[in-house]
Motif scaffolding. Structure first.
Motif, PDB file in Angstrom:
ATOM      1  N   CYS A   1       0.939  -1.244   0.106  1.00 43.07           N
ATOM      2  CA  CYS A   1       0.126  -0.168   0.035  1.00 43.07           C
ATOM      3  C   CYS A   1       0.935   1.346   0.101  1.00 43.07           C
ATOM      4  CB  CYS A   1      -1.045  -0.137   1.261  1.00 43.07           C
ATOM      5  SG  CYS A   1      -1.996   1.536   1.208  1.00 43.07           S
TER       6      CYS A   1
ATOM      7  N   HIS B   1      -5.052   4.318  -1.016  1.00 43.80           N
ATOM      8  CA  HIS B   1      -4.985   2.881  -0.496  1.00 43.80           C
ATOM      9  C   HIS B   1      -5.394   1.880  -1.567  1.00 43.80           C
ATOM     10  CE1 HIS B   1      -4.466   3.812   3.874  1.00 43.80           C
ATOM     11  NE2 HIS B   1      -5.448   4.885   3.645  1.00 43.80           N
ATOM     12  N   ASN B   2      -4.653   0.698  -1.590  1.00 48.15           N
ATOM     13  CA  ASN B   2      -4.901  -0.113  -2.877  1.00 48.15           C
ATOM     14  C   ASN B   2      -5.385  -1.246  -2.159  1.00 48.15           C
ATOM     15  OD1 ASN B   2      -3.079  -1.383  -1.191  1.00 48.15           O
ATOM     16  ND2 ASN B   2      -1.571  -1.314  -2.947  1.00 48.15           N
TER      17      ASN B   2
END
Length: 370
Positions: A187, A211-212
């Motif tokens: 992230c 954010h992933n």
DNA sequence: CGATTTTGACCGGCGC
DNA sequence: GCGCCGGTCAAAATCG
């Protein structure tokens, strides 16, 4: 292959005719693409105009009605930098003047839309036509900063962070801490936490990146704000000379009350949107207690009221302390950001404003100026 | 024992 | 080219 190439005329002619056909086909495709883009552009423009008109109307209403004042603070950044500063201050503050000053002290305040962030330069330099790459770069640089009063060393925002560094920043006796999101491996989101040099009870938290991974509600509120800001920046390629105007417009719209501040800055390395909750109106004494264990999920409690558009979500911040006492700084921030992003109308208006701001060219835009 | 924090070293950008 | 400064790395220490 090469051998054939050496054959002349007939082959050459055939090749050329094929090339021509291919080129024509390509042209046709480009034409279509062009049309699609134009349609898209006109739609966006229309939406923008509509939203702006709507915003203006709302603004006027608010000005006239005095203060149902909801404190909205918001800011957008230029194409490269987004910073949101949220301040939760003591009511006693004498509004605007002080507020803007405070903002100016923070590194991420004024906006210089003209200057590009480093990431933008990166994007521009190599002919990487990959929008994605550049977008990612921009997203990574987008910043949202939140200012709030808190005794806690760090606001709890629903995310898991790992400290990876600490530095003494020049001109500030308080060290700056660097955190990285650890909710998911890889992230890219980072944040910096530092106390205000002028008033150590003010905690300045700056978020960078998107954010992933999925986030808990409280964290999502914050994340959506940063991500939205970053997106704005990405889409804000249009150039316009009224950026400053729009910035002020935005500030007034978002911060109807003099005490709250929204600052948009595109200065320095990164564009930043600052949400300042420290100067909230008289009633908001958000005295955040610090309990680190604060559950992120408490966010909804902060806003006891349903979201009513035309009324900023920041209303919660003005609620009397007793209404929801267990609020922490984090809660406050989350609530604020959630409020910002929760209302579709507001979001749209904000997006439009941001977009216009992104195109601005003036060096310093103090949205908070009254 | 794994995760997190601490802290000095390192690196790159920027101004002089 | 040099020094300053912000940001990151990574080894050691600490925590739960």
């Amino acid at each position: 292959m090469n051998i054939k190439m050496n054959d002349h005329s007939t082959v050459d002619n055939e090749d050329r005719s094929h090339e021509l056909e291919a080129m024509q086909a390509e042209l046709g495709r480009m034409d279509e693409e062009n049309k699609r883009l134009r349609v898209l552009l006109s739609q966006v423009t229309n939406n923008y105009n509509t939203l702006q008109a709507h915003l203006l109307a709302v603004m006027k209403q608010r000005d006239q009605s005095g203060h149902e004042v909801v404190q909205r603070q918001f800011i957008d950044l230029g194409p490269t930098v987004n910073t949101v500063v949220v301040d939760t201050d003591e009511p006693s503050h004498s509004s605007t003047a002080g507020g803007s000053q405070e903002i100016s002290t923070s590194p991420s305040n004024n906006i210089e839309v003209g200057s590009l962030g480093t990431e933008e330069k990166e994007k521009l330099s190599p002919n990487k036509n990959n929008d994605q790459a550049s977008q990612e770069a921009t997203m990574r640089k987008a910043r949202v900063s939140v200012r709030a009063r808190s005794e806690a060393p760090m606001i709890t925002d629903g995310c898991q962070w790992r400290k990876y560094g600490q530095k003494m920043a020049k001109g500030n006796p308080c060290p700056r801490a660097y955190y990285r999101c650890t909710m998911a491996t890889g992230c890219p989101v980072r944040k910096q936490v530092q106390r205000c040099a002028d008033d150590r009870s003010i905690l300045i938290t700056t978020y960078e990146g998107t954010h992933n991974h999925p986030l808990p509600p409280a964290a999502a509120a914050m994340a959506s704000t940063t991500s939205a800001a970053a997106s704005m920046l990405l889409s804000g390629s249009m150039s316009s000379t009224d950026g400053l105007m729009n910035a002020n417009f935005l500030a007034r719209t978002i911060l109807p009350s003099t005490s709250s501040m929204a600052t948009i800055s595109a200065s320095a390395p990164f564009p930043t949107v600052t949400l300042d909750l420290t100067h909230s109106s008289s009633s908001n004494q958000l005295q955040l207690n610090r309990s680190p264990a604060t559950a992120p999920s408490s966010l909804p409690n902060i806003f006891g009221q349903p979201v009513v558009h035309n009324q900023s979500k920041f209303t919660g911040l003005q609620m009397s302390p007793e209404t929801h006492r267990p609020s922490t700084l984090t809660d406050t921030v989350s609530a604020a950001t959630a409020a910002i992003t929760a209302d579709p109308n507001f979001s749209a208006a904000l997006a439009a404003a941001i977009t216009s701001i992104l195109g601005g060219s003036h060096p310093t835009t103090n949205a908070t100026s009254s």
